[in-house]
Scaffold this active site. Structure first.
Site, mmCIF file in Angstrom:
data_model
loop_
_atom_site.group_PDB
_atom_site.id
_atom_site.type_symbol
_atom_site.label_atom_id
_atom_site.label_comp_id
_atom_site.label_asym_id
_atom_site.label_seq_id
_atom_site.Cartn_x
_atom_site.Cartn_y
_atom_site.Cartn_z
ATOM 1 C CD1 TRP A 1 1.582 2.358 3.885
ATOM 2 C CD2 TRP A 1 0.484 4.177 4.563
ATOM 3 N NE1 TRP A 1 1.336 3.136 2.783
ATOM 4 C CE2 TRP A 1 0.664 4.262 3.167
ATOM 5 C CE3 TRP A 1 -0.185 5.215 5.205
ATOM 6 C CZ2 TRP A 1 0.189 5.328 2.414
ATOM 7 C CZ3 TRP A 1 -0.647 6.282 4.454
ATOM 8 C CH2 TRP A 1 -0.464 6.329 3.076
ATOM 9 C CG HIS A 2 -0.602 6.924 8.527
ATOM 10 N ND1 HIS A 2 -1.351 5.772 8.647
ATOM 11 C CD2 HIS A 2 -1.360 7.775 7.807
ATOM 12 C CE1 HIS A 2 -2.507 5.951 8.025
ATOM 13 N NE2 HIS A 2 -2.540 7.149 7.509
ATOM 14 N N GLY A 3 3.967 6.408 9.277
ATOM 15 C CA GLY A 3 5.256 6.975 9.629
ATOM 16 C C GLY A 3 6.033 6.113 10.595
ATOM 17 C CG PHE B 1 2.012 9.923 5.988
ATOM 18 C CD1 PHE B 1 2.853 10.111 7.059
ATOM 19 C CD2 PHE B 1 0.752 10.478 6.043
ATOM 20 C CE1 PHE B 1 2.454 10.848 8.166
ATOM 21 C CE2 PHE B 1 0.339 11.209 7.140
ATOM 22 C CZ PHE B 1 1.186 11.392 8.202
#
Lengths: 288, 482
Positions: free
Chosen positions: B325-327, B482
């Site tokens: 989800w962060h990247g 993000f």
């Protein structure tokens, strides 16, 4: 709601008072600021030599040793000044000068990144310009926040506290040895950047109009910044009536002059002793 | 519009004044003003992305309306999946398209097949991961009949685009935030002052702690091959405080700003670096995302029930998805997997819920045992941040091998010793204030309550001034990417 707005109003008021207080403090105790105020308050000056540049020149050129008469030179260089700022300073000086200077020495450390690209006006010069219109971002604690760290340095370090400004030169006795090593393949002077610099051109034009000799000098830096070229002088053509000389004082020859252990105060800046040696040395080249 | 910008310093008082002086008579007017302000706030980055939010709002509002009267389970599921596919489709396209494309090409090249495909020059819309998850929570909760779908499009739009938390959270649940748009907000002095205090603390964290640490962390990570072990260790420590100051500072400003407008958002950080184990860390770090994944992914997968194999599977899924989800980078996946590895022993030995209260509650200092536990947890977290910050896996591995070399015991290479000492001093003061206030929602919540008002307000003025004076060079909020 009224209570909240009243308290916010008080908060803003106290913040504004803090800003005024901070401005007073930095005007009095910050080198750059007090120096700028001093330069603006010069009464019909008659200096023969004017020094321009950033902190390298401000620390590194001793005004009292550059000419035979110790009172003939004033160092206008300012920490963090761009070439654009130097042009503005020169213009302002010429407007108040009773007699125009004979020569202007512009000290540049071309090994520093983007030195020729910076066209931002120095915040202190901008703030104190007579025609400047103030904006919200000009609140002193925002605009001059970096000076706060300098103030802390003064509070905790006697060497900073005891530094003095003499005819514009900042004299600091502190010593930080140059522990860097010369690069194997040393660089060259970026002549094209010198030639293409819009603000050097403008300074050249201003000097030409006022019959002033403009001298460009490469300021010395730590050993890892050295270029591999001789002192020169190199002739630079800015389409003026006379060609301008560029002296390279950051080449191999300077190693014989400056002591890496005793003449520096860190970050390629010369301390008081280093400035004395350097000024005596360059005097032989740039003064007739 | 950045919270720590002059634009926001002008924007916020104007919206505040309009909200309480002009729009305070009607609920619809209050909500409409929030929508207008939020769209202006978001459009300040790039007005083209407003169409994405608007589209997402219309889709989820419409699906909510359809779910209201629909009893057929198949149709309900189809509606839910439409919402999920639309929202995650946007997210997938803008955030992950190039990542999947590049990895497919690499994967096929192993089998000797050279695929040719062009990656797209896609600009990631700010905050897309945050508002996508927020709108999804609405549809899922309506589907599960935990929430009555709204008929008020303006209120729903305000919920999706609410500017304080639009671009970096906290990711609010529809069940908490949406009902707050149904009731007219009445100005509450103590709530507004509390909001201001939290904004002040958030600004300090962001501008003084995060931005100053960022200068050192960036310098060291960007030149890691030239640095010795001790400098690399300092670099990741600086990043550890940078990311905490940056993200939790943003959350504090968001929560504080919301309170100015009469809203209560969920707490997003609860002093995570004082955690005694990794499970506690994850209950205190980015709480809104952790609980989102827990409620909408982990529990539906079976959670911690079932066989050991299922527990391990679910733990890895939730942590890896959270990392991803962060990247769109393998570094985030490894970071997630590493945290799963840290977490699993606690889960399998049923010790994942032993430290529920704040450390050393009621005492000023922790016991030696508590201190050692905090130290171990902090060290594990710091180690994992290397993957989070590194440009790629090779960079992370070379960084780690650089730390664990004989040069770890050499003096660090710091270019500006004075600034370095100042930042270290600020960090110590920061950690001390956080420690003293660890029993509150944020340290300033109760600090100085026994002081006279003049001293307290002078303290706030001083803190604000110091924030401006000691703030590092302006950096974007990390979590915007993000």
């Amino acid at each position: 709601m009224q209570k909240f707005i009243f308290k916010i109003g008080l908060f803003i008021l106290s913040f504004l008072l803090i800003n005024i207080f901070y401005l007073i403090i930095i005007q009095k105790f910050d080198w750059n600021f007090s120096k700028r105020i001093e330069a603006l308050n010069l009464k019909k000056p008659t200096y023969e030599n004017i020094i321009l540049g950033n902190s390298l020149a401000m620390d590194g050129i001793d005004s009292r040793l550059l000419s035979s008469d110790p009172n003939n030179t004033y160092n206008l260089a300012l920490g963090g000044a761009s070439l654009n700022t130097n042009y503005i300073q020169l213009f302002e000086y010429l407007e108040i000068a009773q007699t125009k200077p004979t020569r202007v020495v512009l000290g540049i450390g071309s090994y520093r990144e983007n030195i020729f690209e910076k066209n931002k006006i120095h915040p202190i010069v901008q703030f104190t310009k007579s025609d400047y219109t103030y904006k919200l971002t000009d609140l002193p604690v925002v605009k001059f926040k970096w000076l706060f760290i300098e103030l802390i340095k003064k509070i905790i370090s006697s060497e900073h506290r005891n530094a003095e400004i003499v005819q514009g030169q900042l004299r600091i006795t502190r010593t930080v040895a140059d522990k860097t090593k010369k690069k194997e393949i040393t660089g060259t002077i970026p002549f094209s950047e010198y030639r293409n610099s819009e603000y050097i051109k403008q300074m050249a034009q201003l000097c030409d109009q006022n019959n002033i000799e403009l001298i460009l000098i490469e300021m010395p830096g730590f050993r890892n910044t050295r270029n591999n070229q001789s002192i020169g002088p190199y002739e630079m053509d800015y389409h003026q009536s006379t060609k301008i000389k560029l002296y390279n004082f950051n080449g191999p020859d300077i190693d014989a002059v400056l002591d890496p252990n005793n003449d520096w105060l860190g970050g390629s800046h010369l301390n008081k002793k280093g400035a004395e040696k350097f000024t005596k040395y360059i005097k032989n080249y740039i003064m007739p | 519009m950045l919270f720590n910008s002059i634009d926001f310093a002008i924007f916020l008082p104007i919206v505040f004044a309009l909200y309480w002086l002009l729009a305070n008579k009607h609920l619809k007017l209050q909500n409409a003003l929030i929508v207008a302000a939020s769209y202006l706030f978001y459009g300040w980055w790039d007005w083209r992305f407003l169409s994405l939010i608007l589209f997402s709002t219309i889709v989820d509002f419409t699906i909510g309306q359809k779910l209201r009267n629909e009893e057929n389970q198949l149709t309900r599921k189809a509606l839910l999946w439409t919402s999920i596919l639309v929202n995650l489709g946007f997210l997938g396209f803008f955030k992950y398209y190039n990542f999947f494309l590049e990895n497919f090409i690499t994967a096929f090249s192993f089998f000797g097949t050279e695929l040719k495909a062009n990656s797209l020059n896609i600009i990631l819309p700010v905050g897309i991961s945050f508002y996508t998850f927020q709108t999804l929570s609405y549809t899922i909760d309506v589907f599960k009949k935990k929430l009555e779908p709204t008929k008020d499009f303006i209120a729903f739009s305000a919920f999706v685009s609410f500017f304080p938390q639009l671009v970096a959270g906290p990711i609010e649940r529809a069940t908490n935030l949406l009902p707050q748009f149904y009731k007219k907000r009445i100005f509450d002095y103590s709530k507004a002052v509390d909001g201001m205090r939290q904004i002040l603390w958030g600004l300090f964290k962001k501008m003084v702690i995060a931005d100053n640490c960022a200068e050192f962390a960036n310098q060291i990570f960007n030149n890691s091959t030239d640095m010795n072990g001790s400098t690399l260790l300092l670099g990741v420590l600086f990043f550890t405080f940078q990311i905490y100051g940056d993200f939790s500072g943003y959350s504090d400003i968001a929560i504080g700003t919301s309170r100015l407008f009469g809203f209560n958002l969920m707490q997003n950080f609860a002093f995570p670096y004082f955690s005694r184990d990794i499970a506690e860390f994850w209950r205190r770090w980015h709480i809104s995302l952790s609980t989102w994944f827990r409620d909408y992914l982990y529990i539906p997968l079976g959670g911690s029930r079932g066989s050991t194999r299922m527990k391990v599977r679910n733990t890895f899924i939730i942590f890896i998805v959270s990392g991803f989800w962060h990247g769109a980078n393998w570094t985030f996946i490894v970071w997630g997997a590493l945290n799963a590895i840290y977490f699993l022993p606690l889960l399998l030995t049923k010790k994942n819920r032993t430290n529920l209260d704040i450390v050393a509650k009621g005492n000023f200092l922790p016991s030696i045992k508590e201190f050692l536990k905090m130290l171990v947890t902090f060290s594990l977290t710091v180690f994992a941040w290397i993957f989070f910050r590194a440009n790629n896996i090779e960079h992370a591995l070379s960084y780690i091998s650089g730390i664990f070399s004989s040069s770890l015991f050499e003096a660090p290479i710091i270019s500006n010793n004075f600034s370095f000492m100042i930042v270290l001093l600020l960090l110590l003061v920061f950690i001390f204030i956080e420690w003293v206030g660890r029993d509150s929602k944020y340290p300033l919540e109760r600090l100085g309550f026994k002081w006279s008002p003049i001293i307290r307000w002078s303290f706030y003025s001083l803190l604000f001034t110091l924030t401006l004076l000691l703030g590092g060079s302006e950096q974007d909020f990390i979590y915007f990417q993000f």
